[in-house]
Design an enzyme around this catalytic site. Structure first.
Site, PDB file in Angstrom:
ATOM      1  N   THR B   8     -24.473   9.092  33.744  1.00 45.33           N
ATOM      2  CA  THR B   8     -24.544   7.626  33.662  1.00 45.33           C
ATOM      3  C   THR B   8     -23.253   7.094  33.063  1.00 45.33           C
ATOM      4  O   THR B   8     -22.764   7.619  32.074  1.00 45.33           O
ATOM      5  CB  THR B   8     -25.699   7.141  32.761  1.00 45.33           C
ATOM      6  OG1 THR B   8     -25.844   8.056  31.690  1.00 45.33           O
ATOM      7  CG2 THR B   8     -26.972   7.016  33.520  1.00 45.33           C
ATOM      8  N   MET B   9     -22.746   6.057  33.688  1.00 41.26           N
ATOM      9  CA  MET B   9     -21.490   5.492  33.227  1.00 41.26           C
ATOM     10  C   MET B   9     -21.671   4.057  32.794  1.00 41.26           C
ATOM     11  O   MET B   9     -20.795   3.235  32.953  1.00 41.26           O
ATOM     12  CB  MET B   9     -20.438   5.564  34.348  1.00 41.26           C
ATOM     13  CG  MET B   9     -20.015   6.971  34.668  1.00 41.26           C
ATOM     14  SD  MET B   9     -18.990   7.643  33.355  1.00 41.26           S
ATOM     15  CE  MET B   9     -18.042   8.832  34.268  1.00 41.26           C
TER      16      MET B   9
END
Lengths: 264, 228
Positions: B8-9
């Site tokens: 996840t960014m």
């Protein structure tokens, strides 16, 4: 016979001993002497230089004393190739710490990390222990000047003065008598080191070529690790011999004075 | 080597600005207590500031989960140091350096800890204030802030310093609360409940559950067209 129990390091003998570790310490007992003395204002490491062959190329100033970090140096006794592996590892450990934390590694932490590695070789892997004992001298903001000794078992302790290698037991007993806790300064420590070396090495007269001397002091918030040059060692030997002669003369005077006054 | 996996960014629950400054006699850090879930002011008592050792305090903005994770890692590290007994207490400079290495290495693996951190405290008897962020940018300064704080608070502090180089403890506290007040007025993701940490040579004091609501004056809102 005990022989059956000492081929693998990972095995205890029936008497509860680790023979390989003990044999490693035997190997060190045949190696060149190293001694360390803690003074009020610095630390001294002295070592017996065994490789005095004329044909040797003098690339390294010292073959037993190594600088590990800006604030630490060490002196090794035992199998040279094992010692090289360990000093390399010490330097890498110190730099890894500085990379992570931006500050020099505390002395005890460095010694402890290496000793954990040494201990691993006495417990698993089927490898033999390192045949090296090391004397560490260092300074840090936590405890100031410190002197440590580690051996093949992976055990370490802090010392005020100690010796490893050939005739180390004799040297330690002399140090026990002569070393004055918290009353020794660097110069006195240097002379004491020479005194102990002359008594334990198998040479009648101290030779600057056969000795390595190094000091560690703090000056202006910087640590200075200095391997003493041959000329300076010669000077120190001269001073030591002078003091010895004076002490001898004083003893003679006392002996003859207690009888009747001598006439020369 | 690319297994097609990705991390996840984006942050989920996040904290907004942190502000810190060095004053004459110590360092001060402040952060509000809001954990925003996007534009929802979801958790209004999140403690984003914590004491690491007697010489260091840390406050983070960005993902709250990542903050809680790194807080637990650091707390365990401090415990290990105390139990081991062979090393000295982690100081602000060492913590800052270590955090930089960790965050930079995580970003290099494309698995960042989505944080902007401020480390405050002492390094070798000198006051220390440092910034580290999720891509591993790190620097030290006398006034440091994250997020909106960088745009609102830092200029305010610099202006105050131009008038008086060395701020006293009370002046610093007043300035910091003023900064937080301005941030509450202007930053949509800010809240009026906050924490303040004061680090002096004697140690770290954290003031929790501070509230600046009473000092705010929203009368000006009436003059904004479209408010009614």
């Amino acid at each position: 016979m005990a022989r059956r129990y000492d081929s693998k390091t990972t095995i205890f003998s029936p008497e509860g001993r680790l023979y390989q570790v003990e044999y490693a310490m035997e190997a060190i007992g045949h190696a060149g002497t190293c001694l360390g003395i803690l003074a009020n204002d610095g630390i001294v490491l002295a070592a017996e230089r065994r490789n005095t062959n004329k044909l040797l190329d003098d690339v390294f100033l010292s073959d037993k004393i190594y600088k590990i970090d800006e604030d630490m140096a060490c002196c090794v006794a035992g199998i040279t190739s094992d010692a090289n592996v360990l000093t390399n590892e010490l330097r890498a450990i110190a730099q890894r710490h500085t990379l992570q934390f931006g500050e020099p590694i505390p002395c005890e932490q460095l010694v402890m990390r290496l000793c954990d590695i040494k201990q691993a070789y006495t417990q698993y892997g089927g490898k033999r222990p390192f045949g090296v004992s090391i004397l560490y001298m260092g300074w840090d903001t936590r405890h100031g000047y410190q002197l440590y000794q580690s051996d093949p078992s992976g055990n370490y302790s802090g010392w005020k003065a100690t010796c490893i290698g050939n005739s180390s037991a004799a040297a330690v007993s002399i140090l026990k008598q002569e070393y004055k806790v918290s009353e020794t300064d660097l110069h006195q420590a240097l002379l004491l080191a020479l005194k102990v070396m002359s008594k334990t090495l198998d040479m009648t007269k101290l030779n600057a070529e056969k000795l390595e001397l190094a000091t560690l002091v703090r000056n202006d918030n910087k640590t200075e690790i200095n391997v003493i040059s041959v000329e300076e060692v010669k000077e120190l030997i001269k001073e030591h011999e002078q003091k010895e002669a004076e002490a001898e003369a004083a003893k003679q005077d006392k002996q003859s004075g207690s009888g009747k006054s001598s006439d020369k | 080597m690319n297994t097609g996996k990705s991390h996840t960014m984006y942050p989920s629950t996040s904290g907004t600005s942190v502000v810190g400054l060095v004053y004459d006699g110590g360092v001060m850090l402040a952060a509000d207590s809001l954990g925003s879930y996007g534009s929802l002011a979801r958790f209004r008592d999140v403690k984003r500031l914590f004491k690491v050792t007697d010489k260091a305090a840390l406050a983070c903005s960005g993902d709250i989960a990542d903050y809680q994770f790194i807080r637990e890692v650091i707390e365990q590290k401090v415990r290990d140091d105390v139990c081991g007994g062979y090393t000295r207490e982690l100081n602000a400079g060492a913590l800052h350096c270590w955090l930089t290495r960790v965050l930079y290495n995580r970003r290099s693996r494309f698995d960042p800890l989505w944080l902007e951190c401020v480390v405050a405290g002492y390094k070798d008897d000198e006051p220390f204030l440092g910034y580290v962020d999720k891509i591993g940018t790190a620097f030290e300064a006398k006034e440091v802030a994250t997020g909106f704080g960088l745009h609102f608070a830092v200029p305010m502090i610099r202006e105050a310093r131009e008038k008086k180089q060395n701020l006293s403890c009370d002046e610093a506290r007043k300035l910091l609360t003023e900064c937080l007040k301005v941030l509450y007025y202007r930053d949509c993701r800010a809240h009026f409940k906050y924490q303040l940490a004061d680090i002096t040579p004697e140690g770290v004091t954290i003031h929790d559950d501070l509230n600046l609501k009473k000092e705010t004056n929203w009368e000006v809102a009436n003059y904004i067209s479209g408010y009614e």
